[in-house]
Scaffold this motif. Structure first.
Motif, mmCIF file in Angstrom:
data_model
loop_
_atom_site.group_PDB
_atom_site.id
_atom_site.type_symbol
_atom_site.label_atom_id
_atom_site.label_comp_id
_atom_site.label_asym_id
_atom_site.label_seq_id
_atom_site.Cartn_x
_atom_site.Cartn_y
_atom_site.Cartn_z
ATOM 1 N N ALA A 95 0.857 -1.193 0.000
ATOM 2 C CA ALA A 95 0.000 0.000 0.000
ATOM 3 C C ALA A 95 0.881 1.226 0.000
ATOM 4 C CB ALA A 95 -0.877 0.023 1.246
ATOM 5 N N PRO A 96 0.398 2.316 -0.572
ATOM 6 C CA PRO A 96 1.138 3.564 -0.399
ATOM 7 C C PRO A 96 1.177 3.906 1.090
ATOM 8 C CG PRO A 96 -0.618 3.814 -2.021
ATOM 9 C CD PRO A 96 -0.819 2.491 -1.367
ATOM 10 N N SER A 97 2.305 4.433 1.540
ATOM 11 C CA SER A 97 2.459 4.777 2.955
ATOM 12 C C SER A 97 1.336 5.711 3.408
ATOM 13 C CB SER A 97 3.809 5.464 3.126
ATOM 14 O OG SER A 97 3.991 5.771 4.464
ATOM 15 N N GLY A 98 0.715 5.388 4.535
ATOM 16 C CA GLY A 98 -0.352 6.223 5.094
ATOM 17 C C GLY A 98 -1.742 5.728 4.738
ATOM 18 N N SER A 99 -1.839 4.663 3.919
ATOM 19 C CA SER A 99 -3.164 4.157 3.510
ATOM 20 C C SER A 99 -3.881 3.445 4.659
ATOM 21 C CB SER A 99 -3.035 3.151 2.372
ATOM 22 O OG SER A 99 -2.292 3.680 1.341
ATOM 23 N N GLY A 100 -3.117 3.047 5.670
ATOM 24 C CA GLY A 100 -3.718 2.352 6.804
ATOM 25 C C GLY A 100 -3.347 0.875 6.844
ATOM 26 N N LYS A 101 -2.294 0.520 6.142
ATOM 27 C CA LYS A 101 -1.899 -0.889 6.066
ATOM 28 C C LYS A 101 -1.543 -1.453 7.439
ATOM 29 C CE LYS A 101 1.997 -1.507 4.330
ATOM 30 N NZ LYS A 101 3.137 -1.481 3.408
ATOM 31 N N SER A 102 -0.705 -0.751 8.191
ATOM 32 C CA SER A 102 -0.303 -1.291 9.513
ATOM 33 C C SER A 102 -1.526 -1.434 10.412
ATOM 34 C CB SER A 102 0.697 -0.378 10.220
ATOM 35 O OG SER A 102 1.647 0.060 9.334
ATOM 36 N N THR A 103 -2.420 -0.441 10.360
ATOM 37 C CA THR A 103 -3.627 -0.494 11.188
ATOM 38 C C THR A 103 -4.458 -1.723 10.806
ATOM 39 O OG1 THR A 103 -3.611 1.921 11.117
ATOM 40 C CG2 THR A 103 -5.623 0.880 11.934
ATOM 41 N N LEU A 104 -4.634 -1.948 9.507
ATOM 42 C CA LEU A 104 -5.453 -3.084 9.052
ATOM 43 C C LEU A 104 -4.790 -4.415 9.393
ATOM 44 C CD1 LEU A 104 -6.644 -1.786 5.567
ATOM 45 C CD2 LEU A 104 -8.056 -2.213 7.574
ATOM 46 N N TRP A 150 -4.279 13.637 4.435
ATOM 47 C CA TRP A 150 -4.810 13.888 5.782
ATOM 48 C C TRP A 150 -4.300 12.822 6.762
ATOM 49 C CZ3 TRP A 150 -6.988 17.260 8.896
ATOM 50 C CH2 TRP A 150 -7.711 16.810 10.002
ATOM 51 N N ARG A 151 -4.333 11.558 6.342
ATOM 52 C CA ARG A 151 -3.873 10.475 7.237
ATOM 53 C C ARG A 151 -2.382 10.610 7.534
ATOM 54 N NH1 ARG A 151 -7.373 5.350 4.833
ATOM 55 N NH2 ARG A 151 -9.385 6.278 5.325
ATOM 56 N N LEU A 152 -1.605 10.965 6.511
ATOM 57 C CA LEU A 152 -0.157 11.132 6.744
ATOM 58 C C LEU A 152 0.083 12.274 7.738
ATOM 59 C CD1 LEU A 152 1.257 10.701 3.123
ATOM 60 C CD2 LEU A 152 1.801 9.262 5.081
ATOM 61 N N THR A 202 -2.121 13.544 10.041
ATOM 62 C CA THR A 202 -2.629 13.297 11.401
ATOM 63 C C THR A 202 -1.842 12.189 12.103
ATOM 64 O OG1 THR A 202 -4.354 11.933 10.455
ATOM 65 C CG2 THR A 202 -4.981 14.165 11.023
ATOM 66 N N ARG A 203 -1.191 11.307 11.320
ATOM 67 C CA ARG A 203 -0.346 10.293 11.958
ATOM 68 C C ARG A 203 0.795 10.980 12.698
ATOM 69 N NH1 ARG A 203 2.290 5.511 8.412
ATOM 70 N NH2 ARG A 203 3.481 7.236 7.558
ATOM 71 N N GLY A 204 1.206 12.126 12.168
ATOM 72 C CA GLY A 204 2.159 12.976 12.884
ATOM 73 C C GLY A 204 3.560 12.415 13.006
ATOM 74 N N VAL A 254 -10.064 -1.063 -0.719
ATOM 75 C CA VAL A 254 -10.110 0.386 -0.489
ATOM 76 C C VAL A 254 -10.378 0.618 0.997
ATOM 77 C CG1 VAL A 254 -11.229 2.556 -1.098
ATOM 78 C CG2 VAL A 254 -10.970 0.757 -2.830
ATOM 79 N N ASN A 255 -9.421 1.218 1.671
ATOM 80 C CA ASN A 255 -9.555 1.410 3.121
ATOM 81 C C ASN A 255 -10.305 2.706 3.416
ATOM 82 O OD1 ASN A 255 -9.346 1.436 5.894
ATOM 83 N ND2 ASN A 255 -7.181 2.032 5.899
ATOM 84 N N ASN A 256 -11.638 2.583 3.378
ATOM 85 C CA ASN A 256 -12.469 3.740 3.670
ATOM 86 C C ASN A 256 -12.862 3.676 5.153
ATOM 87 O OD1 ASN A 256 -14.033 5.958 3.455
ATOM 88 N ND2 ASN A 256 -15.403 5.153 1.888
ATOM 89 N N LEU A 257 -13.828 2.823 5.483
ATOM 90 C CA LEU A 257 -14.221 2.667 6.891
ATOM 91 C C LEU A 257 -13.388 1.542 7.492
ATOM 92 C CD1 LEU A 257 -18.069 2.899 6.357
ATOM 93 C CD2 LEU A 257 -16.498 4.709 7.130
ATOM 94 N N LEU A 258 -12.686 1.869 8.566
ATOM 95 C CA LEU A 258 -11.696 0.942 9.106
ATOM 96 C C LEU A 258 -12.264 -0.443 9.423
ATOM 97 C CD1 LEU A 258 -8.852 0.409 10.040
ATOM 98 C CD2 LEU A 258 -9.429 1.448 12.232
ATOM 99 N N GLU A 259 -13.405 -0.449 10.146
ATOM 100 C CA GLU A 259 -13.939 -1.738 10.594
ATOM 101 C C GLU A 259 -14.328 -2.621 9.399
ATOM 102 O OE1 GLU A 259 -17.376 -3.125 13.590
ATOM 103 O OE2 GLU A 259 -16.644 -1.062 13.858
HETATM 104 P P1 ADP Z 1 0.457 2.703 6.756
HETATM 105 O O1 ADP Z 1 0.861 1.533 7.576
HETATM 106 O O2 ADP Z 1 -0.244 2.323 5.494
HETATM 107 O O3 ADP Z 1 1.587 3.669 6.487
HETATM 108 P P2 ADP Z 1 -1.078 3.552 9.117
HETATM 109 O O4 ADP Z 1 -1.717 2.266 9.514
HETATM 110 O O5 ADP Z 1 0.062 4.079 9.926
HETATM 111 O O6 ADP Z 1 -0.645 3.531 7.559
HETATM 112 O O7 ADP Z 1 -2.248 4.637 9.033
HETATM 113 C C1 ADP Z 1 -2.009 6.003 8.735
HETATM 114 C C2 ADP Z 1 -2.953 6.871 9.593
HETATM 115 O O8 ADP Z 1 -4.298 6.714 9.122
HETATM 116 C C3 ADP Z 1 -2.940 6.469 11.053
HETATM 117 O O9 ADP Z 1 -3.018 7.649 11.847
HETATM 118 C C4 ADP Z 1 -4.208 5.611 11.190
HETATM 119 O O10 ADP Z 1 -4.735 5.673 12.496
HETATM 120 C C5 ADP Z 1 -5.146 6.253 10.180
HETATM 121 N N1 ADP Z 1 -6.120 5.320 9.572
HETATM 122 C C6 ADP Z 1 -5.914 4.041 9.177
HETATM 123 N N2 ADP Z 1 -7.041 3.512 8.619
HETATM 124 C C7 ADP Z 1 -7.977 4.481 8.657
HETATM 125 C C8 ADP Z 1 -9.353 4.575 8.230
HETATM 126 N N3 ADP Z 1 -9.991 3.547 7.636
HETATM 127 N N4 ADP Z 1 -10.010 5.737 8.435
HETATM 128 C C9 ADP Z 1 -9.372 6.804 9.000
HETATM 129 N N5 ADP Z 1 -8.082 6.797 9.438
HETATM 130 C C10 ADP Z 1 -7.388 5.651 9.260
#
Ligand code: ADP
Ligand code: 5GP
Length: 230
Positions: free
Chosen positions: A9-18, A129-131, A133-135, A164-169
């Motif tokens: 995934a492009p960095s910031g897409s939410g891959k680690s979170t998923l 925005w995600r990149l 707010t991840r800070g 497509v990582n729209n809604l996390l759950e």
């Molecule tokens: P990656 O591993 O792809 O670089 P992260 O898992 O670190 O991305 O996610 C990037 C930011 O987006 C984090 O702050 C995370 O909490 C947030 N995030 C992840 N998935 C979602 C989502 N579905 N909706 C909103 N914010 C999300």
């Protein structure tokens, strides 16, 4: 035989979170901890997210043929150690690799039956925005990641599944369904329960051919010149 799942995934897409959510829901799945020469970020720990090593140590591992694949990403080495696949096989577990587009194509060459999944953000603005707010990154790094994202996204059609990582759950559930559906596919002949049929349908909807139309507006938000089928 272990199933190898590749997630890019492009960095910031939410891959680690998923991926974190996936591991809470699925058993018998190992995570391949990559080696990298980049320094730890935030709360990252050696041996958890990555093994953090020096360039000299990494290069010695290349010479010793310890990597299944390795690549240079953002100026640092990253590599998947062969031993993780061996260990997963010994435990009869499947293995998940979190690697970039270059690594994914190298693994597909070596292990054609590996299952590849590409995660997309809903659009460019949400990725930015995600990149932010991840800070974790400076302005300069954020700009570079967005630029790289545009190029990486062009490779989406090399993957088996698009998520497509729209809604996390919901996205976490879809990821789980893809993983479980692939296990079911390898157990042919077994009658599926209603729940299993449902998850197979969810996974099918994420298959590349099914997802092509849906991803067009996302691709266009990164590069208006990217046209259908390219
Ligand atoms: P990656 O591993 O792809 O670089 P992260 O898992 O670190 O991305 O996610 C990037 C930011 O987006 C984090 O702050 C995370 O909490 C947030 N995030 C992840 N998935 C979602 C989502 N579905 N909706 C909103 N914010 C999300
Ligand atoms: P980050 O530094 O943000 O953790 O990761 C940067 C990129 O390197 C991500 O796209 C990640 O998937 C990729 N990456 C992590 N480990 C590996 C690896 O072992 N091999 C390859 N090819 N890429 C990796």
């Amino acid at each position: 035989m272990s199933i190898v799942y590749i997630i890019s995934a492009p960095s910031g897409s939410g891959k680690s979170t998923l991926v974190n959510e996936l591991f809470k829901m699925v058993r018998n799945l190992d995570f391949s901890i990559s080696y990298t020469t980049r320094p730890p970020r935030g709360s990252e720990q050696n041996g958890k997210e990555y093994f953090f090593v020096s360039r000299e140590e990494f290069e010695a591992m290349i010479v010793a043929d310890e990597f299944l694949e390795h690549a240079t990403v953002f100026g640092n080495y990253y590599g998947t150690a062969r031993r993780f696949l061996r260990e997963a096989e010994n435990r009869s577990n499947d293995l998940l690799l979190d690697i970039d587009v270059q690594g994914a194509s190298k693994i597909k060459e070596k292990i054609p039956e590996a299952v590849s999944i590409f995660i997309l953000p809903p659009d460019r603005d949400k990725l930015e925005w995600r990149l932010r707010t991840r800070g974790l990154d400076s302005e300069q790094v954020i700009r570079r990641r967005l630029d790289t994202a545009r190029r990486e996204i062009e490779n989406y059609s090399k993957y088996d599944y698009i998520l497509v990582n729209n809604l996390l759950e919901q996205s976490a559930d879809e990821l789980k369904d893809i993983v479980l559906a692939e296990r079911l596919r390898r157990n042919r002949g077994v009658e599926l329960s209603e729940e299993e049929k449902r998850l197979v349908r969810t996974a099918q909807a994420c298959q590349l051919e099914e997802a092509r139309e849906r991803v067009q507006p996302i691709l266009a938000s990164f590069n208006p010149q990217m046209v259908k089928g390219t």
